[in-house]
Design an enzyme around this catalytic site. Structure first.
Site, PDB file in Angstrom:
ATOM      1  N   LEU A  11       0.826  -1.205   0.000  1.00 38.09           N
ATOM      2  CA  LEU A  11       0.000   0.000   0.000  1.00 38.09           C
ATOM      3  C   LEU A  11       0.863   1.259   0.000  1.00 38.09           C
ATOM      4  O   LEU A  11       0.696   2.143  -0.832  1.00 38.09           O
ATOM      5  CB  LEU A  11      -0.924  -0.022   1.233  1.00 38.09           C
ATOM      6  CG  LEU A  11      -2.163   0.860   1.219  1.00 38.09           C
ATOM      7  CD1 LEU A  11      -3.026   0.595  -0.004  1.00 38.09           C
ATOM      8  CD2 LEU A  11      -2.976   0.637   2.497  1.00 38.09           C
ATOM      9  N   VAL A  12       1.834   1.351   0.908  1.00 40.02           N
ATOM     10  CA  VAL A  12       2.707   2.525   0.962  1.00 40.02           C
ATOM     11  C   VAL A  12       3.639   2.549  -0.244  1.00 40.02           C
ATOM     12  O   VAL A  12       3.909   3.614  -0.815  1.00 40.02           O
ATOM     13  CB  VAL A  12       3.509   2.565   2.278  1.00 40.02           C
ATOM     14  CG1 VAL A  12       4.536   3.689   2.264  1.00 40.02           C
ATOM     15  CG2 VAL A  12       2.576   2.739   3.477  1.00 40.02           C
ATOM     16  N   ARG A  37       7.314 -13.917  -3.317  1.00 40.88           N
ATOM     17  CA  ARG A  37       6.039 -14.266  -3.977  1.00 40.88           C
ATOM     18  C   ARG A  37       5.635 -13.251  -5.048  1.00 40.88           C
ATOM     19  O   ARG A  37       4.782 -13.541  -5.885  1.00 40.88           O
ATOM     20  CB  ARG A  37       4.921 -14.439  -2.948  1.00 40.88           C
ATOM     21  CG  ARG A  37       4.512 -13.192  -2.215  1.00 40.88           C
ATOM     22  CD  ARG A  37       3.361 -13.463  -1.239  1.00 40.88           C
ATOM     23  NE  ARG A  37       2.999 -12.273  -0.488  1.00 40.88           N
ATOM     24  CZ  ARG A  37       3.570 -11.892   0.641  1.00 40.88           C
ATOM     25  NH1 ARG A  37       4.548 -12.625   1.163  1.00 40.88           N
ATOM     26  NH2 ARG A  37       3.188 -10.798   1.270  1.00 40.88           N
ATOM     27  N   SER A  38       6.229 -12.052  -4.997  1.00 38.51           N
ATOM     28  CA  SER A  38       5.901 -11.032  -5.999  1.00 38.51           C
ATOM     29  C   SER A  38       6.956 -10.911  -7.102  1.00 38.51           C
ATOM     30  O   SER A  38       6.730 -10.207  -8.089  1.00 38.51           O
ATOM     31  CB  SER A  38       5.740  -9.667  -5.319  1.00 38.51           C
ATOM     32  OG  SER A  38       4.645  -9.666  -4.443  1.00 38.51           O
ATOM     33  N   CYS A 126       3.410   7.663  11.156  1.00 28.51           N
ATOM     34  CA  CYS A 126       2.496   8.592  10.486  1.00 28.51           C
ATOM     35  C   CYS A 126       1.837   9.567  11.454  1.00 28.51           C
ATOM     36  O   CYS A 126       1.793  10.779  11.202  1.00 28.51           O
ATOM     37  CB  CYS A 126       1.434   7.826   9.701  1.00 28.51           C
ATOM     38  SG  CYS A 126       0.651   6.491  10.637  1.00 28.51           S
ATOM     39  N   HIS A 234      -5.473  10.452   8.870  1.00 30.04           N
ATOM     40  CA  HIS A 234      -5.527  10.400  10.333  1.00 30.04           C
ATOM     41  C   HIS A 234      -5.886  11.788  10.882  1.00 30.04           C
ATOM     42  O   HIS A 234      -5.468  12.815  10.335  1.00 30.04           O
ATOM     43  CB  HIS A 234      -4.166   9.993  10.914  1.00 30.04           C
ATOM     44  CG  HIS A 234      -3.785   8.575  10.691  1.00 30.04           C
ATOM     45  ND1 HIS A 234      -4.625   7.637  10.116  1.00 30.04           N
ATOM     46  CD2 HIS A 234      -2.629   7.902  10.976  1.00 30.04           C
ATOM     47  CE1 HIS A 234      -4.010   6.460  10.064  1.00 30.04           C
ATOM     48  NE2 HIS A 234      -2.793   6.600  10.575  1.00 30.04           N
TER      49      HIS A 234
END
Length: 329
Positions: A11-12, A37-38, A126, A234
């Site tokens: 995601l990041v 795996r990627s 964050c 956030h």
């Protein structure tokens, strides 16, 4: 300039690639790196297809900079191996943040501490980044004594699985659970794991990282971190006690003149920060600025930021920009 993005499929990592593209970061060779795996998958960047490679393969290519967003255990194992071949690592995990030999950097606040010898640089949490962005200029002026912060944190801070849990619950579908409880129509006062003192790791990050970034161990911080059903951004209610008194007009002027901070504080027309409008933006938004009438020299603020951008990817890229612009890589 050879740049590796480690955790590129996460995601990041995906936001990091967008930020690199948007800011036109100077890249001569891009290495997209992920777990085994990627490996072999293809990803697009600026209209070109790249094959995902393994971490050992990336180390062999000796990148100038490696932007890490692959979790703490991966960083602990592999960041030093990148550093050994001369790569400067900027790490998003919590692995190195409180290491006394590593810098914890928010560029607008303390990038001037960086040197060529810093081969592993920590990116703060964050929720810490957005709070110190708002508080650092006020600390310089009035000196902070104590901070009481309550966070209202997006599910995106947990990761893809949490975003999918919220989406499934909204749609009324069963699926994997990232949390112990439903998050839709709920608020969970549990971000990260609990420590022995009854606080979560997320709450203690706000304590420890704030003191390190502001370079003042005398600042008292107490935090409560809550997960809420928003998909991005956030929010924080921050109560801050200063040693010296302040003028509200001057506080607003200071924040309005701070790079990376946008003042949204006009109650006459209901203007205040909200995660819906901070989503996808790089600034930290500050509003609901008011004096705490219950004790002297104390201020209340409402602080909102996109946790995947300034809270992670953008701050990382800004550190890399500082290194390049100042000849440190």
């Amino acid at each position: 300039m050879k740049v590796a993005v480690v955790g590129a499929t996460g995601l990041v990592g995906s936001v990091m690639l967008n930020v690199l593209k948007e800011r036109n970061f100077p890249i001569d060779e891009l290495l997209l790196v992920a777990s085994e795996r990627s490996v072999g998958k293809t990803m697009e960047f600026k209209g070109k297809q790249y094959e995902v490679i393994s971490i050992p393969s990336a180390i062999e290519k000796r990148p100038d900079i490696a932007l890490f967003s692959a979790g703490g255990s991966t960083s602990l194992e592999w960041a030093p191996k990148f550093a050994e071949v001369g790569t400067t690592v900027i790490d998003n995990s919590s692995a190195w943040r409180m290491d006394l030999t590593k810098k914890l950097v928010v560029p607008e606040i303390n990038a001037n501490q960086l040197t060529k010898e810093d081969k592993i640089i920590a990116n703060p949490n964050c929720s810490t980044i957005q709070m110190v962005m708002a508080l650092a200029p006020l600390h310089h002026k009035y000196k902070i004594k104590r901070i009481v912060v309550s966070t209202y944190q997006s599910v995106s801070g947990t990761g893809v699985k949490a975003v999918e849990q919220l989406e499934n619950e909204i749609a009324g579908k069963k699926g994997d659970m990232a949390y112990h409880y439903p998050i839709h129509k709920n608020a969970i006062p549990h971000c990260d794991v609990f420590e022995e003192n009854g606080y979560t790791k997320e709450e203690m990050k706000l304590v420890r990282e704030t003191q390190k970034i502001l370079d003042d161990r005398t600042i008292a911080v107490t935090a409560t971190a809550v997960r809420i059903p928003t998909a991005g951004g956030h929010s924080e209610a921050v109560n801050v006690e200063f040693e010296n008194d302040f003028d509200l007009t001057e506080v607003r002027q200071i924040l309005n003149n701070t790079d990376g901070v946008t003042l949204q504080d006009n109650l006459d027309v209901n203007v205040y920060p909200m995660p819906m409008y901070a989503n996808g933006k790089d600034d930290v938004f500050v509003g609901r600025i008011r004096r705490d009438g219950s004790q002297p020299n104390t201020l209340n603020l409402w602080v909102v930021s996109d946790n995947l951008r300034k809270g992670a990817a953008t701050n990382t890229v800004q550190i890399a920009e500082y290194l390049v612009n100042n000849g440190l890589v």
